[in-house]
Enzyme design. Structure first.
Site, PDB file in Angstrom:
ATOM      1  N   TRP A   1       2.609   4.125  -1.793  1.00  0.00           N
ATOM      2  CA  TRP A   1       1.634   3.086  -1.465  1.00  0.00           C
ATOM      3  C   TRP A   1       2.287   1.716  -1.416  1.00  0.00           C
ATOM      4  O   TRP A   1       1.949   0.893  -0.563  1.00  0.00           O
ATOM      5  CB  TRP A   1       0.449   3.102  -2.437  1.00  0.00           C
ATOM      6  CG  TRP A   1      -0.397   4.329  -2.290  1.00  0.00           C
ATOM      7  CD1 TRP A   1      -0.603   5.289  -3.223  1.00  0.00           C
ATOM      8  CD2 TRP A   1      -1.156   4.739  -1.135  1.00  0.00           C
ATOM      9  NE1 TRP A   1      -1.432   6.275  -2.728  1.00  0.00           N
ATOM     10  CE2 TRP A   1      -1.777   5.961  -1.460  1.00  0.00           C
ATOM     11  CE3 TRP A   1      -1.350   4.197   0.146  1.00  0.00           C
ATOM     12  CZ2 TRP A   1      -2.607   6.653  -0.553  1.00  0.00           C
ATOM     13  CZ3 TRP A   1      -2.169   4.881   1.043  1.00  0.00           C
ATOM     14  CH2 TRP A   1      -2.776   6.090   0.699  1.00  0.00           C
TER      15      TRP A   1
ATOM     16  N   ASP B   1      -1.947  -4.098  -6.477  1.00  0.00           N
ATOM     17  CA  ASP B   1      -2.768  -2.990  -5.989  1.00  0.00           C
ATOM     18  C   ASP B   1      -3.079  -2.135  -7.224  1.00  0.00           C
ATOM     19  O   ASP B   1      -2.200  -1.470  -7.765  1.00  0.00           O
ATOM     20  CB  ASP B   1      -1.976  -2.191  -4.942  1.00  0.00           C
ATOM     21  CG  ASP B   1      -2.717  -0.927  -4.482  1.00  0.00           C
ATOM     22  OD1 ASP B   1      -3.829  -0.667  -4.971  1.00  0.00           O
ATOM     23  OD2 ASP B   1      -2.150  -0.213  -3.623  1.00  0.00           O
TER      24      ASP B   1
ATOM     25  N   LYS C   1     -11.163   5.792  -6.587  1.00  0.00           N
ATOM     26  CA  LYS C   1     -10.417   6.519  -7.622  1.00  0.00           C
ATOM     27  C   LYS C   1     -11.097   6.367  -8.981  1.00  0.00           C
ATOM     28  O   LYS C   1     -11.531   7.341  -9.553  1.00  0.00           O
ATOM     29  CB  LYS C   1      -8.973   6.033  -7.682  1.00  0.00           C
ATOM     30  CG  LYS C   1      -8.055   6.770  -6.726  1.00  0.00           C
ATOM     31  CD  LYS C   1      -7.757   6.032  -5.479  1.00  0.00           C
ATOM     32  CE  LYS C   1      -6.901   6.831  -4.519  1.00  0.00           C
ATOM     33  NZ  LYS C   1      -6.178   5.972  -3.597  1.00  0.00           N
TER      34      LYS C   1
HETATM   35  C1  LIG Z   1      -5.480   5.586  -2.554  1.00  0.00           C
HETATM   36  C2  LIG Z   1      -4.588   4.406  -2.658  1.00  0.00           C
HETATM   37  C3  LIG Z   1      -4.471   3.481  -1.613  1.00  0.00           C
HETATM   38  C4  LIG Z   1      -5.182   3.654  -0.274  1.00  0.00           C
HETATM   39  O1  LIG Z   1      -6.511   3.396  -0.429  1.00  0.00           O
HETATM   40  P1  LIG Z   1      -7.512   3.369   0.850  1.00  0.00           P
HETATM   41  O2  LIG Z   1      -8.748   2.861   0.193  1.00  0.00           O
HETATM   42  O3  LIG Z   1      -7.604   4.763   1.332  1.00  0.00           O
HETATM   43  O4  LIG Z   1      -6.948   2.450   1.849  1.00  0.00           O
HETATM   44  C5  LIG Z   1      -3.670   2.378  -1.804  1.00  0.00           C
HETATM   45  N1  LIG Z   1      -3.008   2.186  -2.959  1.00  0.00           N
HETATM   46  C6  LIG Z   1      -3.094   3.060  -3.984  1.00  0.00           C
HETATM   47  C7  LIG Z   1      -2.347   2.792  -5.246  1.00  0.00           C
HETATM   48  C8  LIG Z   1      -3.895   4.195  -3.864  1.00  0.00           C
HETATM   49  O5  LIG Z   1      -3.979   5.054  -4.884  1.00  0.00           O
END
Ligand SMILES: *Cc1c(COP(=O)(O)O)cnc(C)c1O
Length: 358
Positions: free
Chosen positions: A102, A173, A197
């Site tokens: 990511w 993030d 998540k």
């Molecule tokens: C799942 C995830 C993403 C992507 O998320 P989307 O909402 O599908 O764009 C980005 N960063 C991390 C750390 C993730 O776990």
């Protein structure tokens, strides 16, 4: 109907209380004779839900007055683009710490917008199995910001303490670990997380941003992409994803009811400790590739001796109601995602299955 033990990485399990509340309010919210989905995003009923969701996020994370809570669309992936669009000027560079797939995606998007300095890439030599130490980071004191991924959902590693970036804003993030424990929000210029998540359903992105940083954002981009637009409009510039916001409200209320983030932390540490002990105490049958000290409390990854055994393990676990354990397609192996909403009893059941399988 029996609900399974759901170890999916995302969209992921939600607190039962949040789902049951949605069920009971589904046809008629607040005596209005309609579902929250059928209400105007500018009406009183939805407005109460919207503001309660924001207030609960502020309360649980003790968000300081300097920061604004935003409810946006586009997922974490859109934030990969909007962060540099807002904060990376033409004559500047931004620092990125690469700790997993990511982070790499965040880098690719930022590179389209401007100049990127890779402050550290722990996966250079193959696999992402650790979090770097402060001394390893080649931080640029003039960087527009420093970007990190606090939990690597696929690799199964997690920052347990955050880097010191001096006066350079730290942007994180936190898609897969926001609210796993209490957090000092004031240390961050911006935090973003896809809700699906740890805090809600997909379709909603939580952003917490320093208003002083927003004020310095670029204005040569379309309004919809500017953080200032959403801060100025309390995330009601255009139609918000009202049902996901409603679900976020329910999840936040359930987390509060369960004792807030201190209670989440206690339970999450106990779950992770139990699972990692089972892996480390299996005489090498189960192996976690992530270094001790960098192991994620949210996504526990491990391997069996062969890929064939891993497939068999997943199939037999599924038959016992332990679902979602297959590792990410890019890395294989097993991954147990044990977010806030996964109770200790599920991890106990998984550990007992692991002993029996071995
Ligand atoms: C799942 C995830 C993403 C992507 O998320 P989307 O909402 O599908 O764009 C980005 N960063 C991390 C750390 C993730 O776990």
């Amino acid at each position: 109907m029996a609900r399974v033990m759901n170890f999916n990485p995302g969209p992921a399990t939600l607190p039962l209380a949040a789902l049951e509340r949605a069920q009971s309010e589904f046809l008629d919210i607040a005596g209005s004779g309609m579902s929250v989905m059928e209400h105007s995003h500018r009406g009183k009923v939805y407005e109460a839900v919207h503001n309660e969701a924001i207030a609960l996020v502020e309360e649980l994370l003790a968000v300081p007055d300097t920061h604004a809570v935003l409810l946006l669309q586009g997922g974490a992936s859109q934030q990969f683009a909007t962060v540099p669009m807002n904060f990376l000027g033409a004559d500047q560079s931004a620092d990125y710490v690469v700790t997993g797939s990511w982070s790499k995606k965040a880098v690719s998007e930022a590179k389209i917008v401007g100049k990127v300095n890779i402050a550290c890439d722990v996966g250079k030599d193959g696999k992402f199995t650790r979090i770097p130490k402060q001394e390893e980071l080649k931080l640029d004191p003039n960087a527009a910001y420093v970007h990190i991924t606090t939990n690597n959902t696929i690799a199964g590693s997690q920052w347990m303490s955050y880097p010191d970036t001096g006066s350079v804003p730290l942007i994180a993030d936190m898609s897969s670990d926001i609210m796993w424990r209490p957090l000092d929000v004031s240390k961050f210029g911006l935090i973003y997380a896809g809700a699906q998540k740890n805090i809600g359903p997909s379709g909603l992105t939580l952003v917490i941003v320093d208003k002083a940083l927003v004020a310095k954002g670029r204005t040569d981009i379309p309004n919809i992409f500017r953080y200032s637009t959403h801060v100025d409009n309390n995330s009601l510039y255009n139609t918000v994803p009202t049902f996901p916001v409603y679900m976020l409200r329910n999840v936040m209320a359930a987390v509060k009811e369960a004792g807030g983030l201190a209670a989440m932390e206690k339970q999450n540490l106990a779950k992770a400790e139990l699972l990692y002990s089972a892996i480390d105490g299996s005489d090498g049958f189960y192996r976690c590739p992530v270094e001790a000290g960098s192991r994620s409390v949210m996504n526990v990854v491990f391997n069996l001796p062969t890929p064939e055994q891993e497939a068999d393990f997943v199939a037999k676990a599924t038959a016992k109601g332990l679902v979602g354990l297959k590792g990410h397609r890019s890395v294989g192996g097993i991954r147990a995602s044990i977010y806030n909403a996964a109770p200790l009893a599920w991890v106990e059941a998984l550990v007992s299955f692991m002993k029996e399988y071995k």
